[in-house]
Design a protein around this motif. Structure first.
Motif, mmCIF file in Angstrom:
data_model
loop_
_atom_site.group_PDB
_atom_site.id
_atom_site.type_symbol
_atom_site.label_atom_id
_atom_site.label_comp_id
_atom_site.label_asym_id
_atom_site.label_seq_id
_atom_site.Cartn_x
_atom_site.Cartn_y
_atom_site.Cartn_z
ATOM 1 N N GLY A 85 -9.742 -0.209 -6.213
ATOM 2 C CA GLY A 85 -9.994 -0.505 -4.813
ATOM 3 C C GLY A 85 -9.531 0.611 -3.902
ATOM 4 N N ALA A 86 -10.238 0.787 -2.784
ATOM 5 C CA ALA A 86 -9.919 1.843 -1.824
ATOM 6 C C ALA A 86 -9.527 1.261 -0.477
ATOM 7 C CB ALA A 86 -11.101 2.801 -1.673
ATOM 8 N N GLY A 87 -8.788 0.130 -0.511
ATOM 9 C CA GLY A 87 -8.259 -0.446 0.719
ATOM 10 C C GLY A 87 -7.080 0.362 1.236
ATOM 11 N N MET A 88 -6.520 -0.055 2.372
ATOM 12 C CA MET A 88 -5.458 0.713 3.009
ATOM 13 C C MET A 88 -4.200 0.772 2.152
ATOM 14 S SD MET A 88 -6.869 1.859 5.744
ATOM 15 C CE MET A 88 -5.577 2.367 6.890
ATOM 16 N N GLY A 89 -3.798 -0.346 1.546
ATOM 17 C CA GLY A 89 -2.614 -0.337 0.695
ATOM 18 C C GLY A 89 -2.804 0.529 -0.531
ATOM 19 N N ALA A 90 -3.982 0.442 -1.133
ATOM 20 C CA ALA A 90 -4.269 1.228 -2.319
ATOM 21 C C ALA A 90 -4.298 2.719 -1.996
ATOM 22 C CB ALA A 90 -5.607 0.794 -2.921
ATOM 23 N N MET A 91 -4.910 3.086 -0.867
ATOM 24 C CA MET A 91 -4.945 4.505 -0.499
ATOM 25 C C MET A 91 -3.562 5.013 -0.125
ATOM 26 S SD MET A 91 -8.525 5.369 1.467
ATOM 27 C CE MET A 91 -8.266 4.291 2.895
ATOM 28 N N ALA A 92 -2.743 4.156 0.511
ATOM 29 C CA ALA A 92 -1.373 4.561 0.837
ATOM 30 C C ALA A 92 -0.592 4.875 -0.427
ATOM 31 C CB ALA A 92 -0.678 3.471 1.642
ATOM 32 N N ALA A 93 -0.771 4.033 -1.454
ATOM 33 C CA ALA A 93 -0.113 4.291 -2.734
ATOM 34 C C ALA A 93 -0.659 5.563 -3.371
ATOM 35 C CB ALA A 93 -0.303 3.099 -3.667
ATOM 36 N N ALA A 94 -1.965 5.737 -3.331
ATOM 37 C CA ALA A 94 -2.595 6.901 -3.955
ATOM 38 C C ALA A 94 -2.090 8.199 -3.345
ATOM 39 C CB ALA A 94 -4.113 6.795 -3.818
ATOM 40 N N ALA A 95 -2.010 8.272 -2.026
ATOM 41 C CA ALA A 95 -1.563 9.495 -1.363
ATOM 42 C C ALA A 95 -0.123 9.828 -1.740
ATOM 43 C CB ALA A 95 -1.693 9.346 0.153
ATOM 44 N N ARG A 96 0.736 8.825 -1.731
ATOM 45 C CA ARG A 96 2.145 9.055 -2.065
ATOM 46 C C ARG A 96 2.311 9.459 -3.526
ATOM 47 N NH1 ARG A 96 5.972 7.025 1.637
ATOM 48 N NH2 ARG A 96 5.088 5.905 3.429
ATOM 49 N N LEU A 97 1.558 8.843 -4.405
ATOM 50 C CA LEU A 97 1.669 9.172 -5.828
ATOM 51 C C LEU A 97 1.141 10.578 -6.108
ATOM 52 C CD1 LEU A 97 0.598 5.730 -7.289
ATOM 53 C CD2 LEU A 97 2.834 6.820 -7.583
ATOM 54 N N ALA A 98 0.099 10.962 -5.414
ATOM 55 C CA ALA A 98 -0.437 12.303 -5.603
ATOM 56 C C ALA A 98 0.564 13.357 -5.154
ATOM 57 C CB ALA A 98 -1.754 12.453 -4.840
ATOM 58 N N ASP B 286 -1.753 6.008 -17.356
ATOM 59 C CA ASP B 286 -0.368 5.672 -17.672
ATOM 60 C C ASP B 286 0.126 4.518 -16.811
ATOM 61 O OD1 ASP B 286 0.209 7.916 -19.587
ATOM 62 O OD2 ASP B 286 -0.362 9.077 -17.808
ATOM 63 N N ALA B 287 -0.557 4.266 -15.703
ATOM 64 C CA ALA B 287 -0.224 3.142 -14.828
ATOM 65 C C ALA B 287 -1.474 2.759 -14.054
ATOM 66 C CB ALA B 287 0.914 3.504 -13.867
ATOM 67 N N VAL B 288 -1.536 1.488 -13.670
ATOM 68 C CA VAL B 288 -2.671 0.966 -12.914
ATOM 69 C C VAL B 288 -2.155 0.319 -11.644
ATOM 70 C CG1 VAL B 288 -4.595 -0.675 -12.889
ATOM 71 C CG2 VAL B 288 -4.046 0.575 -14.990
ATOM 72 N N VAL B 289 -2.779 0.642 -10.522
ATOM 73 C CA VAL B 289 -2.480 0.007 -9.240
ATOM 74 C C VAL B 289 -3.690 -0.828 -8.855
ATOM 75 C CG1 VAL B 289 -1.950 0.353 -6.801
ATOM 76 C CG2 VAL B 289 -0.986 1.907 -8.524
ATOM 77 N N ALA B 290 -3.501 -2.135 -8.726
ATOM 78 C CA ALA B 290 -4.592 -3.038 -8.375
ATOM 79 C C ALA B 290 -4.519 -3.367 -6.888
ATOM 80 C CB ALA B 290 -4.523 -4.313 -9.211
ATOM 81 N N GLY B 291 -5.463 -2.845 -6.135
ATOM 82 C CA GLY B 291 -5.525 -3.124 -4.706
ATOM 83 C C GLY B 291 -6.529 -4.210 -4.398
ATOM 84 N N VAL B 292 -6.493 -5.292 -5.180
ATOM 85 C CA VAL B 292 -7.431 -6.398 -5.004
ATOM 86 C C VAL B 292 -6.633 -7.690 -4.859
ATOM 87 C CG1 VAL B 292 -9.214 -5.238 -6.353
ATOM 88 C CG2 VAL B 292 -7.623 -6.790 -7.503
ATOM 89 N N ALA B 293 -7.304 -8.735 -4.435
ATOM 90 C CA ALA B 293 -6.640 -10.036 -4.317
ATOM 91 C C ALA B 293 -6.167 -10.493 -5.692
ATOM 92 C CB ALA B 293 -7.592 -11.066 -3.717
ATOM 93 N N PRO B 294 -4.923 -10.957 -5.807
ATOM 94 C CA PRO B 294 -4.408 -11.393 -7.111
ATOM 95 C C PRO B 294 -5.261 -12.460 -7.784
ATOM 96 C CG PRO B 294 -2.615 -11.132 -5.564
ATOM 97 C CD PRO B 294 -3.880 -10.961 -4.773
ATOM 98 N N LEU C 134 5.835 0.796 -1.436
ATOM 99 C CA LEU C 134 6.656 0.109 -2.438
ATOM 100 C C LEU C 134 6.143 0.382 -3.849
ATOM 101 C CD1 LEU C 134 7.209 -3.320 -0.643
ATOM 102 C CD2 LEU C 134 8.748 -1.350 -0.727
ATOM 103 N N VAL C 135 4.828 0.328 -4.029
ATOM 104 C CA VAL C 135 4.258 0.587 -5.353
ATOM 105 C C VAL C 135 4.544 2.025 -5.786
ATOM 106 C CG1 VAL C 135 2.075 0.916 -6.565
ATOM 107 C CG2 VAL C 135 2.501 -1.203 -5.307
ATOM 108 N N ALA C 136 4.375 2.977 -4.863
ATOM 109 C CA ALA C 136 4.655 4.370 -5.207
ATOM 110 C C ALA C 136 6.119 4.532 -5.604
ATOM 111 C CB ALA C 136 4.310 5.279 -4.026
ATOM 112 N N GLY C 137 7.020 3.881 -4.885
ATOM 113 C CA GLY C 137 8.431 3.966 -5.228
ATOM 114 C C GLY C 137 8.740 3.399 -6.597
#
Length: 524
Positions: free
Chosen positions: A8-21, A288-296, A509-512
């Protein structure tokens, strides 16, 4: 360098992606749709631009921190960010109106005294003081830290008892049938601490705007007006979509790879941890890790029918009572004629019958089911940005109307006649704040819960609210960590909940957790 797959490319997912990169990882984002932003979308027609998601930003510090940590250009150097002043105008059925200044405690007190009578401002100020105590007690665990395994401690409402001379009120109001004390609801606090029904409606409108039933929401929901009054309300030039575009561009500069129109159909598990994602074409992208930016709620299907919750959680925290949060009905209006100089950016036109509206959206107290989304006169939020980027010229105005409505079930939103009838009710209500509105309409476009569901994949088009303490944890959201090592949750449907700021924090939080490890407790 780890390989990170983001769903997913929502705001939370992109926030995590930028920090992880920035932390040196190789990040690939898989988005089933054609564009980024998730619920922060854009509708364009004939030179008019409208946000399909939130129209205002609160707690901008979340995105300031994100942009500082991921590049040289600050948030203000990237988008045009301005405070909205006045923060809002509230118009009541009896003709009373109140203009609330932006981030001015004294100004709000004066405005309420002028609108509701002497003493109204002081009563509101006393309530906000107690809301500040609730915020101070829960700010870190509710917003700045991952949700811990002992999340049940947040089931107690942090909203303090009323001032000493008012404590007697709570003894009678909040007594259970068995004589034991019962935690106050937001509506109960409004009724007992504010006295004036218009002031109570003002308080409750903050909860309703987040899809919360004030009759059931915990008293800690008082932090919502506290946050707006303390940290202000902000607008992004070009609309909130410009913020999503800026975050997408920041991800690109950090070498995050996006693959649009690429649906993830499964999460690969290997040796007891998340090891990648399976795509609709049958290929597997190892990670090596998966970030799910979708509804649980969508995750069990991706996990072969297994629940994503951590082992040992006998009760999974989630949104408040009932079948899920409500949705929103939005009407975009392209108007002839320029925006008047004295127009207010945001006006809330209150319903003349709050109880009927709440019952229509949420059902009777405790039953959790909406009865009818078509309230005769809903509470309507009217947005009139003074922004040349969203209109074809100064001789036109772009106006957005929105109301909280029950999602699929009570009303068939696929029926265009029903949708148009509901839109008419929003336009009628908005006419109280925009003189001659109907004569100015060039065209209108209606966005229903069904449209939101199609864009986000969330059943009913439900929109998540922010996490709140109290109510035995029913207003918390699933933790960022899951039962499967290597699988993390980001976005508004996970901790710390919905809204632009909260979604952005979920990414932090996910990036941390990925960079520092599962025992990370948040930045100090």
């Amino acid at each position: 360098m780890a390989r990170i797959a983001v769903i997913g490319a929502g705001m939370g997912a992109m926030a995590a992606a930028a920090r992880l990169a920035v932390a040196g990882h190789r990040v690939v984002v898989y988005e089933r749709g054609r564009t980024h932003g998730g619920g922060v979308g854009l509708f364009e027609r004939d030179g008019f631009r409208f946000d399909t998601g939130p129209g205002l930003l609160r707690l901008p510090a979340v995105y300031r921190d994100l942009f500082v940590k991921t590049g040289k250009e600050s948030l203000e150097q990237t988008v045009r960010l301005t405070q909205v002043d006045p923060a809002g105008r509230h118009l009541f059925a009896d003709g009373t109106e109140v203009l609330l200044p932006n981030a001015s405690r004294a100004g709000v007190l004066q405005a309420l005294d002028g609108a509701f009578g002497a003493g109204a401002g002081e009563r509101w100020s006393d309530l906000v003081n107690r809301a500040r105590e609730a915020w101070d007690a829960t700010r870190r665990p509710l917003l700045e830290e991952p949700l811990r395994t002992d999340w049940r401690v947040l089931g107690s409402d942090p909203y303090p008892a009323a001032a000493p001379e008012r404590r007697g009120w709570f003894g009678g109001l909040f007594a259970r049938g068995d004589g034991r004390p019962q935690a106050p609801t937001l509506a109960g606090v409004a009724r007992r601490e504010l006295a004036d029904p218009r002031a109570a409606a003002l308080l409750e409108s903050h909860a309703l705007a987040h899809g919360l039933d004030p009759r059931a929401a915990p008293a800690s929901a008082t932090v919502l007006p506290y946050l707006e009054q303390t940290f202000g309300t902000w607008y992004v030039g070009g609309g909130m979509r410009a913020l999503a575009d800026a975050l997408y561009e920041r991800c690109g500069k950090r070498k995050v790879e996006f693959r649009f129109e690429t649906e993830v159909t499964g999460i690969v598990e290997k040796d007891g941890r998340a090891a990648g994602v399976e795509l609709a074409d049958g290929t597997v992208a190892e990670a090596d890790a998966v970030v799910a930016g979708v509804a649980p709620a969508l995750l069990p299907a991706l996990l072969g029918g297994q629940e994503p919750w951590r082992e040992g959680e006998d009760v999974t925290p989630g949104p408040g009572p009932g079948s899920g949060p409500p949705s929103r009905l939005t009407v975009f209006l392209a108007l002839r004629g320029g925006r008047p100089d004295d127009a207010v950016h945001r006006t809330v036109v209150h319903t003349p019958d709050r109880e009927a509206e709440l019952t229509a959206v949420f059902g009777e107290v405790g039953d959790g089911g909406g009865l009818s989304a078509l309230t005769p006169r809903p509470t309507v939020t009217v947005l009139r940005p003074d922004d040349p980027e969203i209109r074809p010229g100064d001789g036109h105005e772009a106006v957005t109307l929105s109301a909280v409505v029950a999602p699929h079930g009570p009303v068939d939103w696929a029926d265009r006649e029903t949708a148009e009838e509901a839109a008419e009710r929003l336009i009628t209500a908005a006419g109280a704040t925009i003189p001659g509105l109907r004569d100015r309409i060039i065209w209108r476009a209606v966005r229903t819960p069904r449209d939101i569901a199609a864009d986000t994949g969330v059943a009913g088009g439900s929109v998540p609210g922010p996490a709140l303490a109290g109510a035995e944890g029913r207003y918390l959201h699933p933790a960022n960590l899951t039962r499967l090592p290597g699988l993390h949750l980001a976005g508004g449907w996970s901790h710390p909940g919905g809204g632009l700021a909260h979604a952005g924090m979920s990414g932090a939080l996910v990036a941390g957790l990925i960079v520092e490890g599962r025992d990370w407790r948040g930045s100090q």
